[in-house]
Write a protein that holds these residues in place. Structure first.
Motif, short mmCIF file in Angstrom:
data_model
loop_
_atom_site.label_atom_id
_atom_site.label_comp_id
_atom_site.label_asym_id
_atom_site.label_seq_id
_atom_site.Cartn_x
_atom_site.Cartn_y
_atom_site.Cartn_z
N LYS A 259 -55.18 -24.65 -11.88
CA LYS A 259 -56.04 -24.38 -10.74
C LYS A 259 -56.80 -23.07 -10.96
CE LYS A 259 -55.96 -23.53 -5.75
NZ LYS A 259 -55.10 -23.36 -4.57
N GLY A 260 -58.10 -23.15 -10.91
CA GLY A 260 -58.93 -21.97 -11.07
C GLY A 260 -59.14 -21.56 -12.51
N LEU A 261 -58.57 -22.30 -13.48
CA LEU A 261 -58.76 -21.95 -14.87
C LEU A 261 -60.21 -22.21 -15.26
CD1 LEU A 261 -57.03 -20.99 -17.31
CD2 LEU A 261 -56.95 -23.37 -18.03
N PRO A 262 -60.90 -21.23 -15.84
CA PRO A 262 -62.30 -21.42 -16.18
C PRO A 262 -62.49 -22.50 -17.23
CG PRO A 262 -61.45 -19.39 -17.14
CD PRO A 262 -60.41 -19.89 -16.21
N LYS A 263 -63.67 -23.09 -17.23
CA LYS A 263 -63.98 -24.18 -18.15
C LYS A 263 -64.69 -23.64 -19.39
CE LYS A 263 -62.31 -27.16 -15.25
NZ LYS A 263 -60.99 -27.78 -15.51
N THR A 264 -64.53 -24.35 -20.48
CA THR A 264 -65.19 -23.98 -21.72
C THR A 264 -65.53 -25.26 -22.49
OG1 THR A 264 -64.92 -22.87 -23.87
CG2 THR A 264 -62.92 -23.68 -22.81
N ASP A 265 -66.56 -25.20 -23.31
CA ASP A 265 -66.95 -26.37 -24.12
C ASP A 265 -66.57 -26.19 -25.58
OD1 ASP A 265 -68.67 -24.33 -24.83
OD2 ASP A 265 -70.50 -25.54 -24.69
N ALA A 266 -65.64 -25.28 -25.84
CA ALA A 266 -65.29 -24.92 -27.21
C ALA A 266 -64.65 -26.09 -27.97
CB ALA A 266 -64.35 -23.73 -27.21
N VAL A 267 -64.96 -26.15 -29.27
CA VAL A 267 -64.28 -27.03 -30.24
C VAL A 267 -63.80 -26.13 -31.37
CG1 VAL A 267 -64.51 -28.95 -31.85
CG2 VAL A 267 -65.76 -28.99 -29.68
N PHE A 268 -62.51 -26.21 -31.69
CA PHE A 268 -61.92 -25.25 -32.62
C PHE A 268 -61.54 -25.91 -33.95
CE2 PHE A 268 -59.03 -22.12 -34.35
CZ PHE A 268 -59.50 -20.93 -33.84
N TRP A 269 -61.63 -25.12 -35.02
CA TRP A 269 -61.11 -25.57 -36.32
C TRP A 269 -60.67 -24.37 -37.14
CZ3 TRP A 269 -63.20 -24.91 -41.47
CH2 TRP A 269 -62.40 -25.51 -42.44
N SER A 270 -59.60 -24.56 -37.87
CA SER A 270 -59.14 -23.58 -38.85
C SER A 270 -58.38 -24.31 -39.95
CB SER A 270 -58.21 -22.54 -38.21
OG SER A 270 -57.68 -21.68 -39.20
N TYR A 313 -68.10 -32.10 -36.50
CA TYR A 313 -67.38 -32.08 -35.22
C TYR A 313 -67.93 -31.06 -34.23
CZ TYR A 313 -64.07 -35.14 -37.52
OH TYR A 313 -63.50 -36.21 -38.16
N GLY A 314 -69.04 -30.46 -34.57
CA GLY A 314 -69.65 -29.50 -33.65
C GLY A 314 -68.75 -28.33 -33.34
N VAL A 315 -68.10 -27.81 -34.37
CA VAL A 315 -67.16 -26.70 -34.18
C VAL A 315 -67.90 -25.47 -33.68
CG1 VAL A 315 -65.61 -25.10 -35.39
CG2 VAL A 315 -65.55 -27.55 -35.91
N THR A 316 -67.41 -24.92 -32.58
CA THR A 316 -68.03 -23.73 -31.99
C THR A 316 -67.25 -22.45 -32.28
OG1 THR A 316 -66.83 -24.08 -29.91
CG2 THR A 316 -69.02 -25.07 -30.09
N LEU A 342 -71.56 -23.03 -34.68
CA LEU A 342 -70.56 -21.96 -34.63
C LEU A 342 -71.07 -20.77 -33.82
CD1 LEU A 342 -67.73 -21.43 -35.85
CD2 LEU A 342 -68.88 -20.17 -37.69
N ARG A 343 -70.24 -20.34 -32.84
CA ARG A 343 -70.61 -19.22 -31.97
C ARG A 343 -69.71 -18.01 -32.14
NH1 ARG A 343 -71.04 -23.38 -27.65
NH2 ARG A 343 -69.20 -22.49 -26.67
N ALA A 344 -68.51 -18.21 -32.66
CA ALA A 344 -67.59 -17.09 -32.84
C ALA A 344 -66.66 -17.40 -34.00
CB ALA A 344 -66.78 -16.83 -31.58
N LEU A 345 -66.24 -16.34 -34.69
CA LEU A 345 -65.43 -16.49 -35.89
C LEU A 345 -64.43 -15.36 -35.98
CD1 LEU A 345 -64.86 -17.67 -38.74
CD2 LEU A 345 -66.78 -16.29 -39.57
N ALA A 363 -76.10 -14.06 -43.10
CA ALA A 363 -76.37 -15.40 -43.61
C ALA A 363 -75.83 -16.48 -42.67
CB ALA A 363 -75.76 -15.58 -45.00
N LEU A 364 -74.60 -16.32 -42.22
CA LEU A 364 -74.00 -17.31 -41.33
C LEU A 364 -74.53 -17.15 -39.90
CD1 LEU A 364 -71.93 -19.62 -41.40
CD2 LEU A 364 -70.15 -17.95 -40.82
N GLY A 365 -74.90 -15.92 -39.54
CA GLY A 365 -75.43 -15.66 -38.20
C GLY A 365 -74.36 -15.48 -37.15
N VAL A 366 -73.10 -15.32 -37.57
CA VAL A 366 -71.98 -15.13 -36.65
C VAL A 366 -71.13 -13.98 -37.17
CG1 VAL A 366 -69.99 -16.18 -35.52
CG2 VAL A 366 -71.96 -17.59 -36.10
N PRO A 367 -71.25 -12.79 -36.60
CA PRO A 367 -70.42 -11.66 -37.07
C PRO A 367 -68.94 -12.00 -36.92
CG PRO A 367 -72.15 -10.90 -35.59
CD PRO A 367 -72.14 -12.40 -35.50
N VAL A 368 -68.17 -11.66 -37.94
CA VAL A 368 -66.75 -12.00 -37.93
C VAL A 368 -65.95 -10.97 -37.14
CG1 VAL A 368 -66.34 -10.80 -40.14
CG2 VAL A 368 -64.79 -12.60 -39.38
#
Length: 597
Positions: A259-270, A313-316, A342-345, A363-368
């Motif tokens: 209840k009240g947990l915020p929503k996210t559209d994230a897809v994860f991979w490692s 898989y549209g990993v974000t 990818l939005r975060a790494l 190059a990747l456009g996502v600071p680690v």
């Protein structure tokens, strides 16, 4: 320049651990009831087999397995070994074990019979769930593990008398199961350290440790698709990012109520092995905690496959250890052509170094976001590009809820800029217990006491890693305490030299260790893995030495360079410098020599 919101974020954060907490409910049960059709697992493999599994499917399979385990005598507190790669059944096994109140003991499929036997004997595991390809090693190990009564085999083929086939076991059971109630301090996992500095020790991890991981996970993933300022308007003052972090990692309804947990559209991979803390607690469980899908890749890592999976898989959001990033950097100068989302790494395991950091950013456009933690207290230090500007090459700062310092041998906090051992306090800045800590080493009270400077409930916990801290709390890694050495009176940290070597186009990877020397005490020696197309000859040795001389202190360049096909690595992706160091000591004793420069 980004606004530094770190001081407010860290000051505002307060832990909120509920009276009852169970990882199976937090990571699956609630989602199976409320969003049953939501995707939990995208499965892909080298064999070409691909599947998609929902939270409802995950829950039903876990219920059947919980019943099967119970029928085999598994009870609360029993250790259950899980020897599986990244696949759907691995997640089912973890959820099922937690529903029973059992202690899950994930083990790498790469372990040999001796390594398996040590862990199975030490833990007293009563049952193992294992992939068919592991059976030869497991059967050999089982001969000296009397407590291990049964093996549940995942994969097609015949089974022995003391083994059960996965599908047959689950099909014989009901898809309903009533989970046991657990408290935050109840044991959930027994995770064995990599054993780079001695025999592996089993760290007993409580249920609440997942809560302790969440603030770091969200921060290192640049808020994981959440809005850190949900109240922000043109006329209203934004809510505190510390308050938002508290809502996500233990809000007013408790961290396991949706209840009240915020929503996210994230897809994860490692690619991190789920048998390792990094794969389990930094990737799999936090992703499921937020009801999002994670990609399970059953196969070998390659730079090409990494780009392919993230695009398909549209990993974000991702966790890629430095070894993987180095391979990707060398293989792909134009990664944006893959159309990644990818939005975060996050990266962890070893220092990333400014060469890889620059490639990710430019190059990747996502600071680690680098992260630092240990099996015993994970996800405690790192960066968050979204809320505070990272200093390239740094470890970052203590994540919300954690009190971190650099201490000397006596336990005294070091002055800014002074090198010491990274330590985490059992209590946060508000004096409350930090939920991230392990319960202790399995059957090894002496090792548990040695880990702390005093009372484990109210003292510093040593990490064995050296660093220096800036006045603003930023940490700079100096290496493992046992990796740093002296040469001609100079203190040598291998990380800086390795990072410098990596900037040379001929170097794919490198490790620096001391070579015993009668005159200097030790020589700086570099083991180098060549990039494709280069030949390791005397001319390249001279070029690499000149490369380091031009960029670092004169005493830091490698006096010897040895080219090697691959560096010895742990299953967690860390370079085993200890193996190379012992090799040099053995050679020195035998009078052997390596290629001089």
């Amino acid at each position: 320049m980004a606004v530094d919101r770190y001081p407010q974020l860290h000051a505002d954060f307060r832990w909120k651990v509920p009276e009852d907490f169970n990882i199976a409910e937090a990571c699956c049960g609630r989602w199976a009831r409320e969003t049953p059709k939501a995707t939990a697992i995208y499965f892909d493999s080298e064999s070409g087999c691909r599947s998609v599994y929902s939270y409802a499917q995950l829950q039903r399979a876990a219920n059947r397995l919980s019943n099967a385990l119970f029928s085999q005598g598994v009870r609360r507190g029993h250790r259950v070994a899980i020897v599986l790669p990244q696949r759907f059944e691995t997640v089912v096994a973890h959820i099922a074990a937690q529903q029973l109140g059992a202690v899950a003991m994930p083990l790498s499929v790469l372990l040999g019979p001796d390594a398996l036997a040590h862990r199975l004997q030490d833990s007293g595991a009563v049952l193992a769930i294992a992939a068919r390809e592991v059976l030869p090693a497991l059967r050999e190990a089982k001969a000296c593990c009397p407590a291990l009564r049964r093996v549940l085999v995942v994969g097609d083929g015949p089974v022995a008398a003391d083994e059960m086939a996965w599908m047959e076991a689950l099909q014989a059971e009901e898809a309903r199961f009533k989970p046991v109630a657990t408290q935050p301090g109840d044991p959930a996992f027994l995770l064995y350290t990599s054993g780079t500095t001695g025999a592996p020790k089993g760290a007993l991890i409580p249920q609440r440790a997942l809560i302790g991981n969440l603030s770091g996970f969200v921060a290192s993933q640049d808020w994981f698709g959440f809005d850190p300022f949900p109240d922000a308007t043109q006329t209203a003052r934004p809510s505190s990012p510390g308050k938002r972090a508290r809502e996500i990692a233990g809000g007013d309804e408790g961290p396991w109520h949706s209840k009240g947990l915020p929503k996210t559209d994230a897809v994860f991979w490692s690619p991190a092995d789920w048998a390792w803390t990094g794969g389990l607690m930094d990737a799999l469980l936090p992703t499921l905690y937020f009801g999002r899908p994670i990609v399970a890749w059953q196969g070998r890592f390659s730079a090409a496959k990494a780009f392919e999976l993230m695009a398909a898989y549209g990993v974000t959001h991702a966790f890629l250890f430095p070894t993987a990033l180095k391979a990707m950097m060398k293989a792909e100068p134009r990664p944006k052509r893959h159309g990644l989302k990818l939005r975060a790494l996050m990266s962890a395991g070893e220092a990333v170094g400014d060469a890889v950091f620059g490639w990710c950013r430019d190059a990747l456009g996502v600071p680690v976001n680098e992260m630092f933690g240990q099996t015993e207290m994970n996800y405690v230090v790192g960066n968050c590009q979204a809320l505070w500007p990272a200093k390239p090459g740094s470890m970052g700062r203590a994540y919300p809820g954690h009190r971190v310092a650099v201490i000397d041998d006596t336990g005294r906090e070091c002055a800014p800029g002074e090198i010491g051992e990274v330590a985490v306090h059992a209590r946060d800045r508000h004096g409350e217990p930090d939920p991230v800590f392990f319960l202790g080493y399995w059957n090894n009270d002496a090792a548990t006491r040695a880990k702390f400077t005093g009372d484990p409930a109210d003292s510093w916990c040593r990490t064995g890693d050296l660093a220096r801290m800036d006045a603003d709390g930023t940490l700079w890694y100096e290496g493992r305490a046992d990796d740093v050495f002296k040469s001609a009176g100079y203190r040598i940290g291998p990380g800086e030299i390795e990072n410098c070597l990596l900037k040379h186009p001929a170097v794919a990877n490198a490790a620096v260790v001391p070579k015993p020397d009668a005159e200097r005490g030790a020589l700086v020696k570099a083991y180098v893995v060549l990039a494709e197309g280069y030949v390791g000859d005397a001319a390249l040795v001279a070029a690499l030495q000149a490369h380091v001389k031009a960029r670092l202190a004169p005493y830091e360049y490698p006096k010897e360079v040895e080219f090697i096909a691959a560096l010895p690595m742990t299953t967690t992706g860390k370079v085993q410098r200890r193996v190379l160091r012992l090799q040099e000591q053995a050679r020195h004793g035998q009078g052997q020599t390596a290629q001089p420069g």
